[in-house]
Design an enzyme around this catalytic site. Structure first.
Site, short mmCIF file in Angstrom:
data_model
loop_
_atom_site.label_atom_id
_atom_site.label_comp_id
_atom_site.label_asym_id
_atom_site.label_seq_id
_atom_site.Cartn_x
_atom_site.Cartn_y
_atom_site.Cartn_z
N GLU A 37 25.21 88.57 -19.13
CA GLU A 37 24.49 89.84 -19.10
C GLU A 37 25.30 90.91 -18.37
O GLU A 37 25.78 90.67 -17.25
CB GLU A 37 23.15 89.65 -18.38
N LYS A 126 11.38 86.13 -16.72
CA LYS A 126 12.25 86.34 -15.57
C LYS A 126 11.38 86.75 -14.38
O LYS A 126 10.89 87.88 -14.34
CB LYS A 126 13.27 87.43 -15.92
#
Length: 211
Positions: A37, A126
């Site tokens: 990411e 998350k």
């Protein structure tokens, strides 16, 4: 490789610049990471994502973090990104990402946000920031989530506290400051990358064998 088979360990490269992303990306791929990411508040993140996607996108899930708008989803898709990680729960952003086939990991911190994210199509949750969502809290919320929900802790995760979060039901992590910080040497980055993934695998294996 199907999305569900990716090792659920997201390498977060916040602050990375295009000129270093391929060398550090290679270290991650060689170490076994399968999700990378680049947060959208990094310097020229789309350029870094495009380079990483072209080089490693066949085998590794490349994309962006800190995604907060539908427009950003379009920008990430345009450069080959297939991973959308967000700091919050925004159903419109999740749905937009799923419409273009991205793997979605939105941020949540309450049962309400977690269920909204899943209803919108999130592939994983998350829990962020993990510093404000200790293992006991995640364990409690996990009891009301659908069976099989991939729960990840992100924010302040280190090789020292992974076991506590995994005992609470986390099966994945986002690794930020404990992995990469701007200005880190290649040697230190390689050490961090290898230490963290080895710790994760060592904790995961026994649980998988007992399942």
């Amino acid at each position: 490789m199907s999305e569900s088979s990716y090792l659920p360990l997201v390498a977060i490269l916040r602050g990375i610049q295009p000129h270093e992303c391929l060398s550090l990306g290679r270290i991650l791929v060689d170490a076994g990471y399968q999700m990378i990411e680049v947060p959208m508040n990094s310097p020229t993140p789309l350029a870094s994502i495009e380079l990483l996607a072209k080089e490693f996108g066949q085998d590794v899930l490349i994309g962006a973090g800190t995604v907060t708008s539908v427009e950003q989803v379009k920008q990430i898709t345009a450069v080959g990104g297939k991973l959308m990680v967000a700091p919050n729960t925004n159903a419109d952003v999740i749905r937009a990402a799923k419409q273009v086939g991205m793997y979605c990991m939105p941020g949540c911190i309450t049962p309400t946000e977690a269920l909204i994210a899943l209803d919108a199509g999130a592939d994983a949750l998350k829990f962020f920031p993990a510093e404000l969502t200790p293992p006991a809290v995640i364990k409690a919320i996990n009891t009301i989530l659908p069976a099989g929900t991939l729960v990840c802790a992100v924010g302040g995760v280190t090789s020292h506290n992974m076991a506590d979060y995994m005992a609470a039901g986390c099966r994945g992590f986002g690794l930020g400051g404990s992995l990469y910080q701007p200005g880190i040497s290649v040697e230190a980055f390689k050490h961090n990358a290898e230490t963290l993934i080895k710790r994760f695998i060592s904790l995961s294996q026994p649980q998988e064998n007992q399942a």
